[in-house]
Each structure stands twice: as structure tokens, then as C-alpha cells.
Design a protein around this motif. Structure first.
Motif, PDB file in Angstrom:
ATOM      1  N   SER A  97      39.736  42.368  31.792  1.00  0.00           N
ATOM      2  CA  SER A  97      39.498  43.134  33.011  1.00  0.00           C
ATOM      3  C   SER A  97      38.188  42.677  33.644  1.00  0.00           C
ATOM      4  O   SER A  97      37.212  42.392  32.935  1.00  0.00           O
ATOM      5  CB  SER A  97      39.428  44.630  32.673  1.00  0.00           C
ATOM      6  OG  SER A  97      38.973  45.383  33.769  1.00  0.00           O
ATOM      7  N   ILE A  98      38.159  42.626  34.963  1.00  0.00           N
ATOM      8  CA  ILE A  98      36.962  42.200  35.691  1.00  0.00           C
ATOM      9  C   ILE A  98      36.389  43.397  36.443  1.00  0.00           C
ATOM     10  O   ILE A  98      37.041  43.976  37.318  1.00  0.00           O
ATOM     11  CB  ILE A  98      37.282  41.070  36.684  1.00  0.00           C
ATOM     12  CG1 ILE A  98      38.000  39.921  35.966  1.00  0.00           C
ATOM     13  CG2 ILE A  98      36.007  40.596  37.355  1.00  0.00           C
ATOM     14  CD1 ILE A  98      37.214  39.300  34.827  1.00  0.00           C
ATOM     15  N   ASP A  99      35.174  43.761  36.088  1.00  0.00           N
ATOM     16  CA  ASP A  99      34.477  44.883  36.711  1.00  0.00           C
ATOM     17  C   ASP A  99      33.736  44.369  37.934  1.00  0.00           C
ATOM     18  O   ASP A  99      32.647  43.802  37.825  1.00  0.00           O
ATOM     19  CB  ASP A  99      33.506  45.491  35.689  1.00  0.00           C
ATOM     20  CG  ASP A  99      32.783  46.727  36.218  1.00  0.00           C
ATOM     21  OD1 ASP A  99      32.871  47.002  37.426  1.00  0.00           O
ATOM     22  OD2 ASP A  99      32.121  47.407  35.410  1.00  0.00           O
ATOM     23  N   THR A 100      34.335  44.535  39.101  1.00  0.00           N
ATOM     24  CA  THR A 100      33.715  44.064  40.344  1.00  0.00           C
ATOM     25  C   THR A 100      34.223  44.884  41.521  1.00  0.00           C
ATOM     26  O   THR A 100      35.350  45.397  41.499  1.00  0.00           O
ATOM     27  CB  THR A 100      33.992  42.574  40.603  1.00  0.00           C
ATOM     28  OG1 THR A 100      33.267  42.145  41.768  1.00  0.00           O
ATOM     29  CG2 THR A 100      35.480  42.305  40.808  1.00  0.00           C
ATOM     30  N   GLN A 101      33.380  44.996  42.541  1.00  0.00           N
ATOM     31  CA  GLN A 101      33.768  45.662  43.784  1.00  0.00           C
ATOM     32  C   GLN A 101      34.083  44.645  44.882  1.00  0.00           C
ATOM     33  O   GLN A 101      34.478  45.032  45.974  1.00  0.00           O
ATOM     34  CB  GLN A 101      32.632  46.554  44.279  1.00  0.00           C
ATOM     35  CG  GLN A 101      32.187  47.617  43.293  1.00  0.00           C
ATOM     36  CD  GLN A 101      30.970  48.356  43.796  1.00  0.00           C
ATOM     37  OE1 GLN A 101      31.051  49.147  44.737  1.00  0.00           O
ATOM     38  NE2 GLN A 101      29.816  48.109  43.200  1.00  0.00           N
ATOM     39  N   ARG A 102      33.887  43.365  44.595  1.00  0.00           N
ATOM     40  CA  ARG A 102      33.974  42.324  45.616  1.00  0.00           C
ATOM     41  C   ARG A 102      35.282  41.547  45.514  1.00  0.00           C
ATOM     42  O   ARG A 102      35.620  40.997  44.474  1.00  0.00           O
ATOM     43  CB  ARG A 102      32.790  41.375  45.474  1.00  0.00           C
ATOM     44  CG  ARG A 102      31.467  42.029  45.858  1.00  0.00           C
ATOM     45  CD  ARG A 102      30.300  41.200  45.410  1.00  0.00           C
ATOM     46  NE  ARG A 102      29.049  41.626  46.045  1.00  0.00           N
ATOM     47  CZ  ARG A 102      27.839  41.395  45.547  1.00  0.00           C
ATOM     48  NH1 ARG A 102      27.706  40.725  44.412  1.00  0.00           N
ATOM     49  NH2 ARG A 102      26.760  41.821  46.189  1.00  0.00           N
ATOM     50  N   ALA A 103      35.993  41.476  46.644  1.00  0.00           N
ATOM     51  CA  ALA A 103      37.292  40.812  46.663  1.00  0.00           C
ATOM     52  C   ALA A 103      37.181  39.336  46.321  1.00  0.00           C
ATOM     53  O   ALA A 103      38.049  38.784  45.631  1.00  0.00           O
ATOM     54  CB  ALA A 103      37.951  40.996  48.033  1.00  0.00           C
ATOM     55  N   GLU A 104      36.156  38.670  46.795  1.00  0.00           N
ATOM     56  CA  GLU A 104      36.021  37.242  46.526  1.00  0.00           C
ATOM     57  C   GLU A 104      35.819  36.975  45.041  1.00  0.00           C
ATOM     58  O   GLU A 104      36.390  36.036  44.479  1.00  0.00           O
ATOM     59  CB  GLU A 104      34.857  36.656  47.328  1.00  0.00           C
ATOM     60  CG  GLU A 104      34.745  35.134  47.204  1.00  0.00           C
ATOM     61  CD  GLU A 104      33.722  34.534  48.145  1.00  0.00           C
ATOM     62  OE1 GLU A 104      33.197  33.454  47.813  1.00  0.00           O
ATOM     63  OE2 GLU A 104      33.455  35.137  49.203  1.00  0.00           O
ATOM     64  N   VAL A 105      35.003  37.809  44.403  1.00  0.00           N
ATOM     65  CA  VAL A 105      34.804  37.679  42.956  1.00  0.00           C
ATOM     66  C   VAL A 105      36.114  37.958  42.228  1.00  0.00           C
ATOM     67  O   VAL A 105      36.496  37.240  41.297  1.00  0.00           O
ATOM     68  CB  VAL A 105      33.699  38.633  42.468  1.00  0.00           C
ATOM     69  CG1 VAL A 105      33.603  38.616  40.944  1.00  0.00           C
ATOM     70  CG2 VAL A 105      32.358  38.262  43.085  1.00  0.00           C
ATOM     71  N   ALA A 106      36.812  39.008  42.649  1.00  0.00           N
ATOM     72  CA  ALA A 106      38.080  39.361  42.015  1.00  0.00           C
ATOM     73  C   ALA A 106      39.081  38.216  42.106  1.00  0.00           C
ATOM     74  O   ALA A 106      39.747  37.873  41.121  1.00  0.00           O
ATOM     75  CB  ALA A 106      38.651  40.618  42.661  1.00  0.00           C
ATOM     76  N   LYS A 107      39.187  37.623  43.280  1.00  0.00           N
ATOM     77  CA  LYS A 107      40.146  36.539  43.488  1.00  0.00           C
ATOM     78  C   LYS A 107      39.852  35.348  42.578  1.00  0.00           C
ATOM     79  O   LYS A 107      40.750  34.833  41.886  1.00  0.00           O
ATOM     80  CB  LYS A 107      40.122  36.092  44.953  1.00  0.00           C
ATOM     81  CG  LYS A 107      41.105  34.972  45.295  1.00  0.00           C
ATOM     82  CD  LYS A 107      41.056  34.648  46.779  1.00  0.00           C
ATOM     83  CE  LYS A 107      42.105  33.603  47.162  1.00  0.00           C
ATOM     84  NZ  LYS A 107      41.855  32.293  46.521  1.00  0.00           N
ATOM     85  N   ILE A 108      38.609  34.923  42.556  1.00  0.00           N
ATOM     86  CA  ILE A 108      38.230  33.779  41.720  1.00  0.00           C
ATOM     87  C   ILE A 108      38.436  34.095  40.245  1.00  0.00           C
ATOM     88  O   ILE A 108      38.912  33.262  39.471  1.00  0.00           O
ATOM     89  CB  ILE A 108      36.773  33.370  41.999  1.00  0.00           C
ATOM     90  CG1 ILE A 108      36.650  32.840  43.429  1.00  0.00           C
ATOM     91  CG2 ILE A 108      36.288  32.327  41.005  1.00  0.00           C
ATOM     92  CD1 ILE A 108      35.227  32.596  43.868  1.00  0.00           C
ATOM     93  N   ALA A 109      38.086  35.316  39.861  1.00  0.00           N
ATOM     94  CA  ALA A 109      38.237  35.710  38.458  1.00  0.00           C
ATOM     95  C   ALA A 109      39.700  35.762  38.047  1.00  0.00           C
ATOM     96  O   ALA A 109      40.068  35.328  36.945  1.00  0.00           O
ATOM     97  CB  ALA A 109      37.572  37.058  38.228  1.00  0.00           C
TER      98      ALA A 109
END
Length: 274
Positions: free
Chosen positions: A96-108
């Protein structure tokens, strides 16, 4: 009854509570002993957590603790991706990736992540629902009005979570893959954290699995007069028992081994597990 699969893991009223092992990449985290930036050491810790019973590993590169300044988008990516790459090489469990940012989520999600943990409840970055939809991945959404965890009374928590669920509905996110989190901690005060735990069963009315993150948080320190998070394990386990008794389906923890022992005993008392 809420019974679903979360990245292949049964989740809901008929299933054992899912244990999520938390690995903080951010050095700013409130629990310094949980912080690890070295990819190899992070992978070692992830492997150990899985051996101890964790079902999911959660990686977070930006602290959202009260008073901590947010880091830049580039810094979040630079911290996260090397650790994610190494951890995904070493474990088969969902990450699971703990992030609020769409760009980070996409790359992850392109780099080995399988689910998103958004403490803003899709309210920080309007592009996040599209990323989750594009990857058809599960997501944990935390109660947030304007900031993570800023909802206090349980009715307010329900209201802001419903707002996040409404965003999902409008943006075409698969609601069967959404877990809700009341946002315990985040500086709201011990009175309100205890209130939410006591009334956690109310969230079942939203008909989604409930995730709770209480591991070593400040309200436990206030109750027990323990300033150092390293001393708050036993208090965390006590609060976890109450959370599971009151309906939590997923527990985020720094201590999977101890947590799973408590959770399984509570489930046996509740008769949740056959």
C-alpha cells in the motif's frame, strides 16, 4: 454484511481482521524508531513484518503528523521509489502507498504498489480518483474535512467519509474496493480519539470495511503519561482490542506480531472467525 476482497485478501465481517504493517520512510515521523530510509533495511523490515503475520505492507514517504511541513512532490518520489522497488522485489504481499498526491500514486502503482492509502479521502488532489480508477486498485480513504483527521464527533466523521464516498461515486471509482478510516490521531485531542474508538461501530452504517490506525499515537501517550512513542506498545494493543471489538476490519500497526495475537483473541471472543 460487508465482505469483500482487498487485493485478494478477504476483508469484512466474516473474515479475520487484516493486519497492515507500517513502514515510515519519512524521517519526520512521530515514531522515530519506525523510520527507515535505506531500501535494503526497509525490505528487511517488510520481510520480518510478513513473517510476523502482516497481510499488507504500507509505505509512506511524507509525514502527515501535526506541525510537520509537507515535502515537495519530487522529494516524496525520491524517497519512496527506491524503497518500493526493493520491497516489491522481496515480498509477495500487497504493498500500500500512503500518499495524497496523484502523481506519486500513479508512479508507485506502475512500480509495484497495489493499493492507495489517501489520508485526505480524495480531497487533496482531484486527480487521485482517476488514478485509482485507471489502475482498478483498492484504496483506504480517511475522514478529512480540510486536513487529514480533522473530523471529531462520530457523526461528523461519518459525514466527511460519506463525502469521500460520494466523490468515488461521481468519479467512477469501484466502491467495492474502498475501505474507510475514521482518522484517529492527527492532533484532534485525546477526548475525541477515545470518543471515535468508543463509537466505531457507527461507521458500519456506511457499509464499508473500516481501517483503524492507532499504533503508538499521542492519545495513548496522554492517557498513560508516556511521551516516548517507543513506550506505547501495550497501550496500543489495548486500544486495538477495543477497535476490533467495535468493528474494525483492518489494523495499521508498527508491531504486527503483538497486534495479531491481540486481534485473534478478540475475534475468538466475538465469534468472528470460524
Amino acid at each position: 454484511m460487508v465482505k469483500r476482497k482487498f487485493s485478494g485478501i478477504p476483508l469484512g465481517d466474516e473474515a479475520p481482521a487484516v493486519i497492515t504493517g507500517v513502514i515510515n520512510i519519512a524521517p519526520e515521523t512521530f515514531y522515530k524508531e519506525s523510520s527507515v530510509q535505506n531500501p535494503q533495511k526497509a525490505a528487511d523490515r517488510a520481510e520480518k513484518m510478513i513473517e510476523e503475520g502482516a497481510d499488507i505492507i504500507d509505505l509512506g514517504a511524507m509525514s502527515t503528523a501535526p506541525g510537520v511541513e509537507p515535502i515537495s512532490l519530487e522529494e516524496e518520489k525520491q524517497r519512496l521509489l527506491p524503497v518500493l522497488e526493493k520491497v516489491s522485489e522481496r515480498i509477495d504481499a500487497p504493498i500500500s502507498i500512503d500518499t495524497q498526491r496523484a502523481e506519486v500514486a500513479k508512479i508507485a502503482l506502475e512500480s509495484g504498489g497495489q493499493m492507495i492509502n489517501d489520508v485526505s479521502g480524495f480531497k487533496y488532489d482531484s486527480r487521485m480518483p482517476s488514478v485509482v480508477t485507471d489502475f482498478d486498485c483498492p484504496a483506504v480513504l480517511m475522514a478529512a474535512k480540510q486536513e487529514p483527521g480533522d473530523a471529531r464527533k462520530i457523526e461528523e466523521v461519518k459525514q466527511v467519509l460519506q463525502e469521500s464516498l460520494d466523490i468515488c461515486d461521481r468519479e467512477g471509482v469501484d466502491l467495492e474496493k474502498i475501505v474507510i478510516d475514521p482518522g484517529i490521531g492527527f492532533g484532534k485531542g485525546v477526548k475525541w480519539d477515545l470518543h471515535i474508538l468508543k463509537n466505531l461501530h457507527e461507521l458500519k452504517k456506511l457499509n464499508h470495511p473500516v481501517c483503524v490506525g492507532i499504533s503508538r499515537k499521542s492519545f495513548i501517550g496522554e492517557v498513560l503519561d508516556l511521551k516516548d512513542p517507543a513506550d506505547r506498545l501495550w497501550g496500543s494493543l489495548g486500544a486495538t482490542a477495543i477497535a476490533v471489538m467495535n468493528g474494525a476490519d483492518m489494523i495499521r500497526t508498527h508491531d504486527p506480531k503483538e497486534t495479531i495475537h491481540v486481534v485473534r483473541v478478540v475475534e475468538a471472543i466475538r465469534g468472528k472467525v470460524d
